[in-house]
Scaffold this active site. Structure first.
Site, mmCIF file in Angstrom:
data_model
loop_
_atom_site.group_PDB
_atom_site.id
_atom_site.type_symbol
_atom_site.label_atom_id
_atom_site.label_comp_id
_atom_site.label_asym_id
_atom_site.label_seq_id
_atom_site.Cartn_x
_atom_site.Cartn_y
_atom_site.Cartn_z
ATOM 1 N N LYS A 16 -11.201 -1.301 6.195
ATOM 2 C CA LYS A 16 -10.084 -1.355 7.112
ATOM 3 C C LYS A 16 -10.525 -0.727 8.548
ATOM 4 O O LYS A 16 -11.534 0.114 8.688
ATOM 5 C CB LYS A 16 -9.056 -0.133 6.526
ATOM 6 C CG LYS A 16 -7.979 0.417 7.400
ATOM 7 C CD LYS A 16 -6.962 1.238 6.519
ATOM 8 C CE LYS A 16 -6.028 2.279 7.331
ATOM 9 N NZ LYS A 16 -4.948 2.517 6.484
ATOM 10 N N ARG A 68 0.724 10.183 1.161
ATOM 11 C CA ARG A 68 0.975 10.998 2.022
ATOM 12 C C ARG A 68 2.131 12.082 1.759
ATOM 13 O O ARG A 68 2.701 12.845 2.706
ATOM 14 C CB ARG A 68 1.217 10.178 3.467
ATOM 15 C CG ARG A 68 0.242 9.662 3.964
ATOM 16 C CD ARG A 68 0.504 8.798 5.139
ATOM 17 N NE ARG A 68 -0.686 7.938 5.427
ATOM 18 C CZ ARG A 68 -0.603 6.925 6.209
ATOM 19 N NH1 ARG A 68 0.501 6.926 7.313
ATOM 20 N NH2 ARG A 68 -1.622 6.065 6.382
ATOM 21 N N GLU A 95 0.959 -1.225 -0.069
ATOM 22 C CA GLU A 95 0.199 -0.052 -0.096
ATOM 23 C C GLU A 95 0.941 1.381 -0.010
ATOM 24 O O GLU A 95 1.605 1.561 0.980
ATOM 25 C CB GLU A 95 -0.807 -0.009 1.127
ATOM 26 C CG GLU A 95 -1.840 1.214 1.446
ATOM 27 C CD GLU A 95 -2.488 1.328 2.866
ATOM 28 O OE1 GLU A 95 -2.785 0.452 3.131
ATOM 29 O OE2 GLU A 95 -2.785 2.501 3.120
HETATM 30 C C1 3PG Z 1 -2.143 3.264 8.491
HETATM 31 O O1 3PG Z 1 -2.388 4.149 7.741
HETATM 32 O O2 3PG Z 1 -2.584 2.204 8.037
HETATM 33 C C2 3PG Z 1 -1.349 3.506 9.610
HETATM 34 O O3 3PG Z 1 -0.651 4.730 9.527
HETATM 35 C C3 3PG Z 1 -0.388 2.679 9.978
HETATM 36 O O4 3PG Z 1 -0.301 2.582 11.265
HETATM 37 P P1 3PG Z 1 0.740 2.241 11.895
HETATM 38 O O5 3PG Z 1 2.090 3.171 11.508
HETATM 39 O O6 3PG Z 1 0.669 2.256 13.486
HETATM 40 O O7 3PG Z 1 1.327 0.711 11.443
#
Ligand code: 3PG
Length: 214
Positions: free
Chosen positions: A133, A49, A45
């Site tokens: 999600k 960002r 993914e």
């Molecule tokens: C996402 O968008 O899925 C999160 O930023 C992932 O979260 P994590 O950095 O705690 O793994």
């Protein structure tokens, strides 16, 4: 679940752990993807960002054919259109506005909106999304919250992300309504910045060995 979502569920299930990639420099995209694929992690993914996210995803698609590239952090219909335009295999959002859900329901792109509450889940469901999600998973009540949601929504399937890492990924994956887990732990910013590709491959190998025994 719609056929489109069944396809996405199968894709995410095949990935088991989905790295959530934040790519700051375009030149890191291909070596990072190669490192993940070398470690057995193929479903990626790429989050919207950073300014280079779209060209980074395109570079991976062009140069790392074994990678299955989706776009994450889709916040609005314009982001969704960008993902579709470049031929992304799937789209993921941390949430779901009515506008985004409507556009995603009409789009051919397999898509999972984000939910953290029963009401958000119901809005996703009302637009036909049976795979979502669960974000931010640990911070929103963790596995206890997920199990509670399974009561009124027994057919719903989840890809939890947020606060998941080496220590708790297996516990999440053992839940019957979880198709895969996502997270940034397989691609730490420090490793990407320093080009520690071998370290990322080793971490992926280790993770898959324990989470997805052959
Ligand atoms: C996402 O968008 O899925 C999160 O930023 C992932 O979260 P994590 O950095 O705690 O793994």
């Amino acid at each position: 679940m719609t056929t489109k979502q069944e396809k996405l569920a199968a894709l995410l299930r095949s990935g088991c752990v989905i790295p959530v990639l934040t790519i700051e420099r375009l030149e890191d995209a291909v070596p990072l993807a190669k490192a993940l694929v070398a470690g057995g992690v193929r479903v990626l993914e790429v989050t919207l960002r950073t300014p280079v996210a779209i060209p980074a995803a395109q570079a991976i698609m062009a140069e790392v054919p074994d990678a299955v590239v989706g776009i994450g952090t889709i916040l609005n219909p314009a982001d969704l259109a960008r993902a579709e335009d470049i031929g992304a295999r799937f789209g993921i959002s941390p949430g779901g506005t009515p506008e985004l859900l409507k556009a995603a329901a009409a789009s051919p792109l397999p898509f999972a909106p984000g939910i953290a509450t029963a009401s958000e889940l119901m809005l996703a469901l009302a637009h036909g999304f049976g795979l979502v999600k669960f974000f931010p998973a640990e911070q929103s009540g963790g596995i206890k919250a997920l199990r509670a949601l399974a009561g009124p929504f027994p057919d719903m399937r989840f890809c939890p992300t947020g606060g998941i890492g080496e220590a708790n990924a297996a516990t999440w994956l053992a839940e019957p309504n979880v198709v895969a887990v996502g997270g940034s732990w397989l691609c730490p910013t420090a490793d990407i910045r320093s080009g520690n590709w071998a370290g990322i491959t080793a971490m992926c190998n280790r993770a898959l060995k324990s989470l997805k025994p052959a």
